[in-house]
Design a protein around this motif. Sequence first.
Motif, PDB file in Angstrom:
ATOM      1  N   SER A 176      -1.309   6.249   6.649  1.00 44.14           N
ATOM      2  CA  SER A 176      -0.528   6.659   5.486  1.00 44.14           C
ATOM      3  C   SER A 176       0.788   5.878   5.428  1.00 44.14           C
ATOM      4  CB  SER A 176      -0.256   8.159   5.551  1.00 44.14           C
ATOM      5  OG  SER A 176       0.566   8.551   4.487  1.00 44.14           O
ATOM      6  N   ASN A 177       1.463   5.746   6.558  1.00 44.96           N
ATOM      7  CA  ASN A 177       2.706   4.963   6.600  1.00 44.96           C
ATOM      8  C   ASN A 177       2.452   3.507   6.251  1.00 44.96           C
ATOM      9  OD1 ASN A 177       4.220   7.174   7.309  1.00 44.96           O
ATOM     10  ND2 ASN A 177       4.227   6.722   9.503  1.00 44.96           N
ATOM     11  N   TYR A 178       1.367   2.960   6.795  1.00 44.96           N
ATOM     12  CA  TYR A 178       1.033   1.557   6.507  1.00 44.96           C
ATOM     13  C   TYR A 178       0.782   1.362   5.018  1.00 44.96           C
ATOM     14  CZ  TYR A 178      -1.575  -2.766   6.176  1.00 44.96           C
ATOM     15  OH  TYR A 178      -1.996  -4.014   5.797  1.00 44.96           O
ATOM     16  N   VAL A 179       0.012   2.287   4.425  1.00 50.81           N
ATOM     17  CA  VAL A 179      -0.286   2.195   2.994  1.00 50.81           C
ATOM     18  C   VAL A 179       1.006   2.296   2.179  1.00 50.81           C
ATOM     19  CG1 VAL A 179      -1.431   3.372   1.069  1.00 50.81           C
ATOM     20  CG2 VAL A 179      -2.669   2.994   3.207  1.00 50.81           C
ATOM     21  N   GLY A 180       1.880   3.203   2.577  1.00 51.84           N
ATOM     22  CA  GLY A 180       3.158   3.358   1.872  1.00 51.84           C
ATOM     23  C   GLY A 180       4.013   2.112   1.979  1.00 51.84           C
ATOM     24  N   VAL A 181       4.112   1.560   3.167  1.00 53.88           N
ATOM     25  CA  VAL A 181       4.908   0.338   3.375  1.00 53.88           C
ATOM     26  C   VAL A 181       4.297  -0.818   2.607  1.00 53.88           C
ATOM     27  CG1 VAL A 181       5.581  -1.366   5.112  1.00 53.88           C
ATOM     28  CG2 VAL A 181       5.871   1.066   5.586  1.00 53.88           C
ATOM     29  N   LYS A 182       2.989  -0.935   2.636  1.00 51.37           N
ATOM     30  CA  LYS A 182       2.319  -2.014   1.905  1.00 51.37           C
ATOM     31  C   LYS A 182       2.559  -1.878   0.405  1.00 51.37           C
ATOM     32  CE  LYS A 182      -2.096  -4.426   1.438  1.00 51.37           C
ATOM     33  NZ  LYS A 182      -1.499  -5.377   0.582  1.00 51.37           N
ATOM     34  N   ALA A 183       2.460  -0.662  -0.115  1.00 51.44           N
ATOM     35  CA  ALA A 183       2.708  -0.439  -1.542  1.00 51.44           C
ATOM     36  C   ALA A 183       4.143  -0.789  -1.899  1.00 51.44           C
ATOM     37  CB  ALA A 183       2.417   1.014  -1.909  1.00 51.44           C
ATOM     38  N   LEU A 184       5.088  -0.412  -1.053  1.00 48.91           N
ATOM     39  CA  LEU A 184       6.492  -0.731  -1.286  1.00 48.91           C
ATOM     40  C   LEU A 184       6.704  -2.246  -1.276  1.00 48.91           C
ATOM     41  CD1 LEU A 184       9.383   0.309  -1.661  1.00 48.91           C
ATOM     42  CD2 LEU A 184       9.601   0.324   0.830  1.00 48.91           C
ATOM     43  N   ASN A 185       6.106  -2.917  -0.305  1.00 50.42           N
ATOM     44  CA  ASN A 185       6.218  -4.385  -0.243  1.00 50.42           C
ATOM     45  C   ASN A 185       5.603  -5.043  -1.472  1.00 50.42           C
ATOM     46  OD1 ASN A 185       7.550  -4.299   2.202  1.00 50.42           O
ATOM     47  ND2 ASN A 185       5.711  -4.629   3.420  1.00 50.42           N
ATOM     48  N   ASP A 186       4.463  -4.522  -1.908  1.00 50.56           N
ATOM     49  CA  ASP A 186       3.818  -5.062  -3.109  1.00 50.56           C
ATOM     50  C   ASP A 186       4.701  -4.882  -4.340  1.00 50.56           C
ATOM     51  OD1 ASP A 186       1.655  -5.807  -1.591  1.00 50.56           O
ATOM     52  OD2 ASP A 186       0.351  -4.160  -2.259  1.00 50.56           O
ATOM     53  N   MET A 187       5.325  -3.690  -4.450  1.00 48.34           N
ATOM     54  CA  MET A 187       6.210  -3.450  -5.590  1.00 48.34           C
ATOM     55  C   MET A 187       7.425  -4.372  -5.557  1.00 48.34           C
ATOM     56  SD  MET A 187       6.146   0.670  -6.335  1.00 48.34           S
ATOM     57  CE  MET A 187       6.706   1.162  -4.725  1.00 48.34           C
ATOM     58  N   GLN A 188       7.985  -4.574  -4.371  1.00 47.60           N
ATOM     59  CA  GLN A 188       9.135  -5.473  -4.247  1.00 47.60           C
ATOM     60  C   GLN A 188       8.741  -6.910  -4.594  1.00 47.60           C
ATOM     61  OE1 GLN A 188      10.335  -4.723  -0.200  1.00 47.60           O
ATOM     62  NE2 GLN A 188      11.854  -3.182  -0.804  1.00 47.60           N
ATOM     63  N   ALA A 189       7.582  -7.333  -4.129  1.00 42.60           N
ATOM     64  CA  ALA A 189       7.108  -8.684  -4.438  1.00 42.60           C
ATOM     65  C   ALA A 189       6.868  -8.828  -5.938  1.00 42.60           C
ATOM     66  CB  ALA A 189       5.831  -8.993  -3.664  1.00 42.60           C
ATOM     67  N   SER A 190       6.307  -7.800  -6.541  1.00 40.90           N
ATOM     68  CA  SER A 190       6.067  -7.825  -7.984  1.00 40.90           C
ATOM     69  C   SER A 190       7.378  -7.882  -8.753  1.00 40.90           C
ATOM     70  CB  SER A 190       5.266  -6.589  -8.385  1.00 40.90           C
ATOM     71  OG  SER A 190       5.106  -6.545  -9.778  1.00 40.90           O
ATOM     72  N   ALA A 191       8.357  -7.114  -8.306  1.00 39.32           N
ATOM     73  CA  ALA A 191       9.674  -7.123  -8.968  1.00 39.32           C
ATOM     74  C   ALA A 191      10.328  -8.490  -8.843  1.00 39.32           C
ATOM     75  CB  ALA A 191      10.571  -6.047  -8.367  1.00 39.32           C
ATOM     76  N   ARG A 192      10.250  -9.075  -7.643  1.00 42.19           N
ATOM     77  CA  ARG A 192      10.826 -10.416  -7.455  1.00 42.19           C
ATOM     78  C   ARG A 192      10.112 -11.435  -8.334  1.00 42.19           C
ATOM     79  NH1 ARG A 192       9.787 -10.017  -1.946  1.00 42.19           N
ATOM     80  NH2 ARG A 192      11.081  -8.345  -1.199  1.00 42.19           N
ATOM     81  N   SER A 193       8.795 -11.315  -8.396  1.00 43.21           N
ATOM     82  CA  SER A 193       8.004 -12.224  -9.223  1.00 43.21           C
ATOM     83  C   SER A 193       8.364 -12.045 -10.694  1.00 43.21           C
ATOM     84  CB  SER A 193       6.519 -11.957  -9.006  1.00 43.21           C
ATOM     85  OG  SER A 193       5.741 -12.675  -9.920  1.00 43.21           O
ATOM     86  N   GLY A 194       8.521 -10.794 -11.116  1.00 43.11           N
ATOM     87  CA  GLY A 194       8.912 -10.515 -12.496  1.00 43.11           C
ATOM     88  C   GLY A 194      10.279 -11.085 -12.816  1.00 43.11           C
ATOM     89  N   ASN A 195      11.229 -10.916 -11.898  1.00 43.10           N
ATOM     90  CA  ASN A 195      12.567 -11.475 -12.100  1.00 43.10           C
ATOM     91  C   ASN A 195      12.514 -12.993 -12.156  1.00 43.10           C
ATOM     92  OD1 ASN A 195      13.843  -9.042 -12.246  1.00 43.10           O
ATOM     93  ND2 ASN A 195      14.731  -9.115 -10.204  1.00 43.10           N
ATOM     94  N   ALA A 196      11.738 -13.586 -11.279  1.00 48.35           N
ATOM     95  CA  ALA A 196      11.627 -15.047 -11.269  1.00 48.35           C
ATOM     96  C   ALA A 196      11.031 -15.541 -12.583  1.00 48.35           C
ATOM     97  CB  ALA A 196      10.779 -15.512 -10.088  1.00 48.35           C
ATOM     98  N   SER A 197      10.025 -14.829 -13.060  1.00 43.87           N
ATOM     99  CA  SER A 197       9.392 -15.197 -14.328  1.00 43.87           C
ATOM    100  C   SER A 197      10.383 -15.061 -15.491  1.00 43.87           C
ATOM    101  CB  SER A 197       8.173 -14.312 -14.565  1.00 43.87           C
ATOM    102  OG  SER A 197       7.623 -14.558 -15.830  1.00 43.87           O
TER     103      SER A 197
END
Length: 143
Positions: free
Chosen positions: A35-56
């Motif tokens: 559960s912790n791993y899934v939560g951390v992975k989801a958080l990392n994915d959201m951060q990566a998506s946000a960074r990608s969105g900002n870069a775009s």
Amino acid sequence: MKKIILSVHLFFGIFCFSQSAQELINKDIYDRQVSNYVGVKALNDMQASARSGNASQLKDLDEKFEFNFAQKEKLDAKFKTLNQKKIELEKMIIASKTEVEKEKLNRKLKQILSEFEKNQQKLKENEAELKILQEKYNSLLEK
């Protein structure tokens, strides 16, 4: 013999119960880790998506800046050309001898002044767009 059988039975009962309790504890620990791993992975994915969105968005803003600056240069060049034509026509009006010639030149001057005003309006719109783009750019950098 009864004592031995009872003791063996008790020993195996405790052993089996302790094994199932340990398995439950291990399963609970495993589930929490997953559960912790899934939560951390989801958080990392959201951060990566946000960074990608900002870069775009920054890339899009850069392209719009380039386009607007090119447009501004074009409008500035047209402004200079129209201003030169206006000055030349004013000189020609002053130098003209006949009223017919002055009237013709005045009509041309009015046309140039009309274009001049349109160009001025486009320059103001361009500057307003550049301010909006700058505000968007600054808001993205603040995130």
